[in-house]
Each structure stands twice: as structure tokens, then as C-alpha cells.
Write a protein that holds these residues in place. Structure first.
Motif, PDB file in Angstrom:
ATOM      1  N   TYR A 147      32.709   1.803 -12.626  1.00  0.00           N
ATOM      2  CA  TYR A 147      32.255   0.898 -13.692  1.00  0.00           C
ATOM      3  C   TYR A 147      32.254   1.605 -15.047  1.00  0.00           C
ATOM      4  CZ  TYR A 147      30.855  -1.960  -9.745  1.00  0.00           C
ATOM      5  OH  TYR A 147      30.863  -2.703  -8.593  1.00  0.00           O
ATOM      6  N   PHE A 148      31.939   2.892 -15.045  1.00  0.00           N
ATOM      7  CA  PHE A 148      31.921   3.640 -16.298  1.00  0.00           C
ATOM      8  C   PHE A 148      33.327   3.720 -16.896  1.00  0.00           C
ATOM      9  CE2 PHE A 148      31.941   7.416 -18.952  1.00  0.00           C
ATOM     10  CZ  PHE A 148      30.741   7.304 -19.644  1.00  0.00           C
ATOM     11  N   ASN A 149      34.324   4.010 -16.060  1.00  0.00           N
ATOM     12  CA  ASN A 149      35.696   4.112 -16.559  1.00  0.00           C
ATOM     13  C   ASN A 149      36.258   2.750 -16.957  1.00  0.00           C
ATOM     14  OD1 ASN A 149      36.227   6.961 -16.341  1.00  0.00           O
ATOM     15  ND2 ASN A 149      36.228   6.733 -14.133  1.00  0.00           N
ATOM     16  N   ARG A 150      35.898   1.725 -16.204  1.00  0.00           N
ATOM     17  CA  ARG A 150      36.376   0.392 -16.583  1.00  0.00           C
ATOM     18  C   ARG A 150      35.709  -0.072 -17.873  1.00  0.00           C
ATOM     19  NH1 ARG A 150      36.041  -4.302 -12.155  1.00  0.00           N
ATOM     20  NH2 ARG A 150      33.822  -4.188 -12.683  1.00  0.00           N
ATOM     21  N   ALA A 151      34.454   0.320 -18.077  1.00  0.00           N
ATOM     22  CA  ALA A 151      33.770  -0.012 -19.333  1.00  0.00           C
ATOM     23  C   ALA A 151      34.472   0.651 -20.511  1.00  0.00           C
ATOM     24  CB  ALA A 151      32.315   0.430 -19.266  1.00  0.00           C
ATOM     25  N   ALA A 152      34.938   1.897 -20.309  1.00  0.00           N
ATOM     26  CA  ALA A 152      35.672   2.584 -21.379  1.00  0.00           C
ATOM     27  C   ALA A 152      36.956   1.835 -21.720  1.00  0.00           C
ATOM     28  CB  ALA A 152      35.978   4.016 -20.952  1.00  0.00           C
ATOM     29  N   LEU A 153      37.615   1.288 -20.700  1.00  0.00           N
ATOM     30  CA  LEU A 153      38.821   0.485 -20.934  1.00  0.00           C
ATOM     31  C   LEU A 153      38.477  -0.775 -21.725  1.00  0.00           C
ATOM     32  CD1 LEU A 153      41.788  -0.339 -20.434  1.00  0.00           C
ATOM     33  CD2 LEU A 153      41.035  -1.300 -18.240  1.00  0.00           C
ATOM     34  N   HIS A 154      37.408  -1.462 -21.348  1.00  0.00           N
ATOM     35  CA  HIS A 154      36.994  -2.669 -22.079  1.00  0.00           C
ATOM     36  C   HIS A 154      36.645  -2.328 -23.529  1.00  0.00           C
ATOM     37  CE1 HIS A 154      37.198  -5.291 -18.698  1.00  0.00           C
ATOM     38  NE2 HIS A 154      36.177  -4.752 -18.039  1.00  0.00           N
ATOM     39  N   THR A 155      36.002  -1.181 -23.742  1.00  0.00           N
ATOM     40  CA  THR A 155      35.660  -0.770 -25.103  1.00  0.00           C
ATOM     41  C   THR A 155      36.921  -0.537 -25.917  1.00  0.00           C
ATOM     42  OG1 THR A 155      33.621   0.272 -24.312  1.00  0.00           O
ATOM     43  CG2 THR A 155      34.404   0.920 -26.484  1.00  0.00           C
ATOM     44  N   TYR A 156      37.910   0.122 -25.309  1.00  0.00           N
ATOM     45  CA  TYR A 156      39.183   0.389 -25.987  1.00  0.00           C
ATOM     46  C   TYR A 156      39.859  -0.916 -26.400  1.00  0.00           C
ATOM     47  CZ  TYR A 156      44.018   1.950 -26.634  1.00  0.00           C
ATOM     48  OH  TYR A 156      45.271   2.192 -27.138  1.00  0.00           O
ATOM     49  N   GLU A 194      36.956  -2.117  -6.232  1.00  0.00           N
ATOM     50  CA  GLU A 194      35.594  -2.647  -6.107  1.00  0.00           C
ATOM     51  C   GLU A 194      35.450  -3.480  -4.838  1.00  0.00           C
ATOM     52  OE1 GLU A 194      32.452  -5.076  -9.018  1.00  0.00           O
ATOM     53  OE2 GLU A 194      34.597  -5.004  -9.479  1.00  0.00           O
ATOM     54  N   ARG A 195      36.459  -4.261  -4.522  1.00  0.00           N
ATOM     55  CA  ARG A 195      36.412  -5.120  -3.338  1.00  0.00           C
ATOM     56  C   ARG A 195      36.526  -4.322  -2.036  1.00  0.00           C
ATOM     57  NH1 ARG A 195      40.696  -9.853  -5.160  1.00  0.00           N
ATOM     58  NH2 ARG A 195      39.306 -11.024  -6.557  1.00  0.00           N
ATOM     59  N   CYS A 196      37.241  -3.205  -2.091  1.00  0.00           N
ATOM     60  CA  CYS A 196      37.563  -2.456  -0.869  1.00  0.00           C
ATOM     61  C   CYS A 196      36.625  -1.282  -0.622  1.00  0.00           C
ATOM     62  CB  CYS A 196      39.008  -1.978  -0.919  1.00  0.00           C
ATOM     63  SG  CYS A 196      40.234  -3.297  -0.926  1.00  0.00           S
ATOM     64  N   GLY A 197      35.374  -1.408  -1.027  1.00  0.00           N
ATOM     65  CA  GLY A 197      34.392  -0.424  -0.614  1.00  0.00           C
ATOM     66  C   GLY A 197      33.816   0.470  -1.682  1.00  0.00           C
ATOM     67  N   LEU A 198      34.262   0.351  -2.930  1.00  0.00           N
ATOM     68  CA  LEU A 198      33.745   1.229  -3.985  1.00  0.00           C
ATOM     69  C   LEU A 198      32.826   0.505  -4.960  1.00  0.00           C
ATOM     70  CD1 LEU A 198      36.624   3.683  -4.984  1.00  0.00           C
ATOM     71  CD2 LEU A 198      34.881   3.888  -3.223  1.00  0.00           C
ATOM     72  N   SER A 199      32.210  -0.567  -4.498  1.00  0.00           N
ATOM     73  CA  SER A 199      31.308  -1.317  -5.385  1.00  0.00           C
ATOM     74  C   SER A 199      30.031  -0.552  -5.698  1.00  0.00           C
ATOM     75  CB  SER A 199      30.942  -2.667  -4.751  1.00  0.00           C
ATOM     76  OG  SER A 199      30.327  -2.466  -3.485  1.00  0.00           O
ATOM     77  N   ASP A 200      29.815   0.575  -4.995  1.00  0.00           N
ATOM     78  CA  ASP A 200      28.620   1.390  -5.260  1.00  0.00           C
ATOM     79  C   ASP A 200      28.951   2.679  -6.009  1.00  0.00           C
ATOM     80  OD1 ASP A 200      30.052   2.558  -3.243  1.00  0.00           O
ATOM     81  OD2 ASP A 200      28.314   3.080  -2.012  1.00  0.00           O
ATOM     82  N   LEU A 201      30.158   2.773  -6.566  1.00  0.00           N
ATOM     83  CA  LEU A 201      30.580   3.975  -7.285  1.00  0.00           C
ATOM     84  C   LEU A 201      30.382   3.781  -8.789  1.00  0.00           C
ATOM     85  CD1 LEU A 201      31.878   6.794  -7.180  1.00  0.00           C
ATOM     86  CD2 LEU A 201      34.111   5.689  -7.345  1.00  0.00           C
ATOM     87  N   GLY A 256      43.355  -5.321 -12.314  1.00  0.00           N
ATOM     88  CA  GLY A 256      43.492  -5.734 -10.922  1.00  0.00           C
ATOM     89  C   GLY A 256      43.248  -4.580  -9.960  1.00  0.00           C
ATOM     90  N   SER A 257      43.699  -3.376 -10.333  1.00  0.00           N
ATOM     91  CA  SER A 257      43.475  -2.203  -9.481  1.00  0.00           C
ATOM     92  C   SER A 257      41.990  -1.851  -9.426  1.00  0.00           C
ATOM     93  CB  SER A 257      44.288  -1.011 -10.009  1.00  0.00           C
ATOM     94  OG  SER A 257      45.675  -1.257  -9.915  1.00  0.00           O
ATOM     95  N   PHE A 258      41.323  -1.912 -10.569  1.00  0.00           N
ATOM     96  CA  PHE A 258      39.879  -1.681 -10.573  1.00  0.00           C
ATOM     97  C   PHE A 258      39.166  -2.696  -9.682  1.00  0.00           C
ATOM     98  CE2 PHE A 258      40.199   0.836 -14.617  1.00  0.00           C
ATOM     99  CZ  PHE A 258      39.459   1.932 -14.184  1.00  0.00           C
ATOM    100  N   GLN A 259      39.602  -3.940  -9.771  1.00  0.00           N
ATOM    101  CA  GLN A 259      38.966  -5.004  -8.997  1.00  0.00           C
ATOM    102  C   GLN A 259      39.189  -4.798  -7.497  1.00  0.00           C
ATOM    103  OE1 GLN A 259      40.461  -9.069  -9.573  1.00  0.00           O
ATOM    104  NE2 GLN A 259      38.342  -9.774  -9.693  1.00  0.00           N
ATOM    105  N   GLN A 260      40.397  -4.377  -7.117  1.00  0.00           N
ATOM    106  CA  GLN A 260      40.679  -4.124  -5.711  1.00  0.00           C
ATOM    107  C   GLN A 260      39.847  -2.960  -5.183  1.00  0.00           C
ATOM    108  OE1 GLN A 260      42.154  -7.049  -4.583  1.00  0.00           O
ATOM    109  NE2 GLN A 260      43.150  -5.622  -3.195  1.00  0.00           N
TER     110      GLN A 260
END
Length: 415
Positions: free
Chosen positions: A272-281, A261-268, A255-259
Motif C-alpha cells: 500500500y505504501f508503494n502504491r500510494a507513492a504511485l498515486h501521489t506521482y 492484493e487479491r492473491c494473499g498480500l492484503s496484509d503487506l 492491475g499488478s498491485f491489485q492482483q
């Protein structure tokens, strides 16, 4: 008299013009400080200036004459500039420190004297404390950096701080302190797991406090997500029985990652790289691949290709082993299923008599489990066929290819 009157009028007009010019200079300096601070903050957060080197030099060149003017004239400015001696005004010293940080980013120690002077002249100047902390941080003096941030936060809450202690400087200081605490615990290899857990919890709480100051700031949400990620990865190593709260922790983390992304960091790309690492884990490979590809599009310098290839290789390997029943030959397969049948009968008898260690358990096959859900009270009886250890897989995770009592094969990640 006429001559004297004219002379007096001329002097009055000249002084009035100087005062007006000084007020304009002060306004331009405040604007220059804001622009310099924005550039430095972006470099500090994202590793990029957010402008070309030519634009950066132009910004510094525009600010430098203003610093010289304010330093060489003794005036009484309205608003923030109310010192008798402008040369020792804290904002002038802060601006000089910022210019030095931008002109010599690889030599942060050169900016320390001006920043120290700024916080000495105005202890409630939280932005100057944060910039000074960043300079110490880049010099490797993490203890000094932490002291600066904590002092700035403490002094900003005192009644004498006035309007200087706005929410934005406090939020920036809290975010820096959150990241610094995590780096300090990561650098301490001798720290016990409980101590590491306390540091990560503090990092999370600091980031959460920053989010509360502005729930629309995407970077605050991103720092909170990183703090939650560190705690999420550490928690199973130190908290007995913590697995029961893992789904809820994961939900808050995503939810924090999603927020963010919604609040201005959709171009960072880093997000996405760090969230991908979480999904991989968490073995959510489809989502991991999706985020890695987004990260690659946004920032080609990130090592996403290696991660994608590793996941595809692992999934292909596990799929092949599951399809081929772990490579077990037909004769051996018959023996394994026979043993499983005996194990199932024995486990059912023990459960019916209440002789198992855990009460309320029931045996279930693979097809009875709910994907992505918490299968509370259900036990899957299986036998391992193949053990897959690094470096044969995509991460440090250990995998087993197993078979259940119904003869269904599957891969099991030991996380």
C-alpha cells in the motif's frame, strides 16, 4: 545353529531397524529443510521471520540433530536421499547452510561454504543457488549473486535436473533476479538512460516470467508491480512519444498491485505504501491518502504520517491559491484576461489556416476537458499565475497555478 540363527536374525532386525530409522530421519530432515526455507524466504522477502525468536531457535534445534544423524551415518535413502555417503549429500549441505543463515543473519558469509558444496554436489538444486545468491547479495557482491541466480536457472532447465527443478524454486530465483537487476541499475549512477531502461525492462520480464509459473502467487505479482513501477517512472525520460502509452501502462501497473492484493498480500504494508507513492506521482491524492492510511494500519513503522501531512499541506496550499486566483490583484487580473483573449483569437486564426505545428487541434476551456480521460486533439490555452517549486510542495513535482481563456483557475502539475 540356533544361536547362530538367532544372532543372524538379530543382526538382520537391527539393520532393518536402522534403515527404517534412517528413512524416518530423511523424511524429518526434508520437512525441516522446508520449514527452514520458508522462514528464510519470509525474512528475505518481508524483512521478518514470521515467527518468534524462540520458535526460530526451536526450529534450528530440531533440525540440528537430524543433520548430525544424516552426516554421521552412511546409508542409502529412498527418494531424494540416494547417495552412498550421506555426509556429502547436497540436501544436508543445503540444510546446514540454511541453519547458518538463520543462526547468524548478520554474517551471511559463514553460510557460503556449505551452500557452495550443495550446488557443487547437485548443480540443479535451484533453491541452494538462490540462497547462495542471497548470501552474496547481503555481502554486497551483486555480480556474484547475479551469476548464482543465472546459473541456477540455466541448470534447472537441463534434462539431468529431473524433478528437483520444480516451478517454485525457479519462480523464487526469477523474482530474486528481477529485484537484483533493479538494484544493480540503481547503484550505477553513471549508466545512460537507455541502459537503465533496458535493465528495468529485463527486471519486468523476469518478474512476468515468475508470474506465469504461478498466477496465484501474490508475491510474484508484487515484484512485477515494483518492476513495472520502476519502468513507468523511467520511461518518460528516455522514450520519445511514450506519453501516448502511459494510460495503458498505468492500468497494467495498478492491475499488478491489485492482483498481489487479491492473491494473499492484503496484509503487506509495503504494498500500500508503494502504491500510494504511485498515486501521489500521478496526482491522485484521494487514492494516495487511502493507501497511506492502510499502510499505517498494517505497519506503523512505515513513514506514512510525513507523506500524508505533505499531501494535505500541498492540497491546502494549491486550493487556497486557486480560490484566490493566485493572489493576483483586480487590476492585474483584467490585464491577464485581456492578453488571454488576444492569444485565443490569434490561436483560432492560426488553427483555421492550418498554420499550427499540430494538425487537428481545437481550443478548449478547462470545463470542456474530461477528468481522468485522454483529451486527444484538444488544446488548453492558459497563462501561469504562480509557480510553486520544492520544498513548498509534497514532492519534487513542479506546479503552476494557471488561468484559462474563460477565467477559470486551476493547478497544473509538471510531471
Amino acid at each position: 545353529m540356533i544361536t547362530f540363527s538367532m544372532s543372524e536374525k538379530t543382526v538382520t532386525t537391527h539393520n532393518s531397524n536402522n534403515a527404517a530409522e534412517d528413512v524416518k530421519a530423511s523424511d524429518r530432515l526434508l520437512q525441516a529443510i522446508h520449514e527452514l526455507q520458508s522462514v528464510h524466504q519470509r525474512k528475505q522477502r518481508y524483512g521478518a521471520w514470521g515467527c518468534t525468536s524462540e520458535e526460530l531457535q526451536q526450529l534450528i534445534l530440531q533440525a540440528t540433530p537430524l543433520l548430525g544423524r544424516c552426516s554421521n551415518r552412511a546409508s542409502s535413502y529412498d527418494g531424494s536421499f540416494n547417495q552412498t555417503t550421506v555426509a556429502t549429500h547436497p540436501l544436508v549441505k543445503y540444510a546446514q547452510g540454511l541453519c547458518t543463515c538463520l543462526q547468524a543473519p548478520g554474517i551471511p558469509r559463514q553460510a557460503i561454504p556449505d551452500l557452495q558444496a550443495a550446488v557443487k554436489l547437485q548443480p540443479s538444486l535451484t533453491d541452494a543457488w538462490s540462497t547462495l545468491a542471497h548470501c552474496y547479495w547481503e555481502c554486497g557482491e551483486l555480480g556474484m549473486a547475479r551469476n548464482c541466480l543465472m546459473t541456477g536457472l540455466r541448470l534447472s532447465l537441463e534434462p539431468s535436473a529431473g524433478s528437483a527443478a520444480s516451478a517454485a524454486p525457479r519462480r523464487n530465483a526469477l523474482l530474486q533476479l528481477s529485484m537484483l537487476v533493479r538494484q544493480q541499475q540503481a547503484a550505477d549512477a553513471s549508466a545512460l538512460p537507455a541502459v537503465r531502461g533496458e535493465a528495468l525492462a529485463l527486471s519486468r520480464d523476469l518478474a512476468r516470467a515468475a508470474v506465469e509459473l504461478d498466477v496465484t502467487d501474490g508475491y510474484s505479482w508484487y515484484v512485477l508491480a515494483l518492476a513495472q513501477l520502476g519502468l513507468y517512472l523511467q520511461a518518460p525520460l528516455q522514450l520519445p512519444g511514450s506519453s501516448s502509452s502511459r494510460p495503458r501502462e498505468l492500468q497494467h501497473l495498478l492491475g499488478s498491485f491489485q492482483q498481489a492484493e487479491r492473491c494473499g498480500l492484503s496484509d503487506l504494508g509495503d504494498l500500500y505504501f508503494n502504491r500510494a507513492a504511485l498515486h501521489t506521482y500521478n496526482q491522485d491524492f484521494p487514492e494516495a491518502l487511502k493507501d497511506y492510511r492502510c499502510a499505517q494500519e498494517l505497519d506503523p513503522s512505515l513513514p506514512t504520517q510525513a507523506e500524508v501531512e505533505a499531501i494535505l499541506t500541498l492540497v491546502s496550499q494549491l486550493s487556497s491559491l486557486v480560490t484566490n486566483k493566485g493572489g493576483v490583484k483586480h487590476k492585474q487580473w483584467s490585464k491577464i484576461t485581456a492578453v488571454l483573449a488576444k492569444d485565443a483569437a490569434k490561436a483560432s486564426e492560426l488553427l483555421s489556416k492550418g498554420l499550427m505545428h499540430h494538425e487537428g487541434l481545437s481550443l478548449a476551456g478547462l470545463t470542456s476537458l474530461k477528468p481522468g480521460g485522454v483529451n486527444r486533439g484538444m488544446a488548453l490555452l492558459c497563462r501561469p499565475l504562480v509557480f510553486i517549486a520544492p520544498p513548498l510542495n509534497a514532492s519534487a513535482t513542479l506546479y503552476l497555478v494557471c488561468v484559462d481563456t474563460a477565467g477559470a483557475c486551476f493547478s497544473l502539475a509538471l510531471v
